[in-house]
Design an enzyme around this catalytic site. Structure first.
Site, PDB file in Angstrom:
ATOM      1  N   LEU A  27      44.462  16.125  31.050  1.00  0.00           N
ATOM      2  CA  LEU A  27      44.395  14.786  31.620  1.00  0.00           C
ATOM      3  C   LEU A  27      42.987  14.535  32.126  1.00  0.00           C
ATOM      4  CD1 LEU A  27      45.980  12.230  32.456  1.00  0.00           C
ATOM      5  CD2 LEU A  27      46.382  13.350  34.664  1.00  0.00           C
ATOM      6  N   LYS A  28      42.459  13.327  31.868  1.00  0.00           N
ATOM      7  CA  LYS A  28      41.169  12.929  32.426  1.00  0.00           C
ATOM      8  C   LYS A  28      41.441  12.210  33.739  1.00  0.00           C
ATOM      9  CE  LYS A  28      36.742  10.841  31.274  1.00  0.00           C
ATOM     10  NZ  LYS A  28      36.510  10.324  32.637  1.00  0.00           N
ATOM     11  N   PHE A  29      40.984  12.792  34.829  1.00  0.00           N
ATOM     12  CA  PHE A  29      41.273  12.241  36.151  1.00  0.00           C
ATOM     13  C   PHE A  29      40.274  11.158  36.522  1.00  0.00           C
ATOM     14  CE2 PHE A  29      43.506  16.222  36.207  1.00  0.00           C
ATOM     15  CZ  PHE A  29      44.645  15.943  36.931  1.00  0.00           C
TER      16      PHE A  29
END
Length: 208
Positions: free
Chosen positions: A26-28
């Site tokens: 996941l790209k936060f």
């Protein structure tokens, strides 16, 4: 001790792809942070700005032992548990804002005082698992193997920022933008009508 982080490329046509040689994360939606514990705990943005004083809870509650440098993202979450960039920006810019933050680590640069940049990604992931025990303040990113395209669909359904696709065998390339890490962004679009504009600049926000 600051280490200039490895940077990403955009995936071709901003599209996810399935590959046995890659993982997805996941790209936060937060602020890139290097957490360094050599002689003491220091926190740096990717541009080498020392922001240790801005996040005292990450210093007081740091579970990482001396000789460790981590790469990750500092985030604020909303009431649904999703990363909230506006909330993160407010916390970063105001010393009065005490909204809790969490550091999410996705890589390790030094382990027990030894550079581990040349090790393949999955070996570094193993060292990251050993490096610290998770808490309310420190987490590790979850790794997704296979079906990256399906994972991206889920990310989009939940309105999250996007994903990062990483080569399992990639080294950590200090201060370089590499195709070994590729980001796929969940862009949102809207039709808008401009009724007027003002030329004079009223204010400016500096984002690290």
């Amino acid at each position: 001790m600051f280490v200039s982080p490895m940077l990403l490329q955009y995936s071709k046509d901003n599209m996810p792809f399935n590959s046995a040689k890659h993982i997805a994360e996941l790209k936060f939606d937060g602020i890139r942070l290097i957490v360094s514990h050599m002689d003491e705990i220091r926190l740096y943005t990717r541009h080498n700005n020392d922001v240790t004083a801005r996040f005292p809870e990450l210093v007081l509650n740091a579970p990482i032992p001396p000789g460790t440098i981590l790469d990750g993202e500092v985030i604020v979450t909303d009431q649904d548990g999703k990363p909230d960039f506006e909330g993160m920006l407010s916390r970063f810019q105001s010393r009065r804002d005490k909204t809790p933050v969490t550091f999410v680590a996705f890589d390790i640069i030094k382990h027990r005082g030894i550079d581990v940049n040349s090790l393949p990604l999955m070996r570094r992931k193993g060292l990251l698992e050993q490096a610290f025990k998770e808490s309310d303040y420190y987490k590790r990113v979850q790794v997704v193997r296979g079906l990256t395209t399906e994972y991206f669909k889920i990310v989009k359904q939940h309105g999250l920022e996007g994903i990062v696709i990483k080569d399992k065998d990639s080294k950590y390339e200090v201060d370089r933008r590499s195709w070994a890490w590729q980001k796929v962004i969940n862009w949102t679009h809207a039709e808008v009508y401009i009724s007027g504009y003002r030329k004079k600049r009223l204010w400016m926000v500096s984002v690290y």
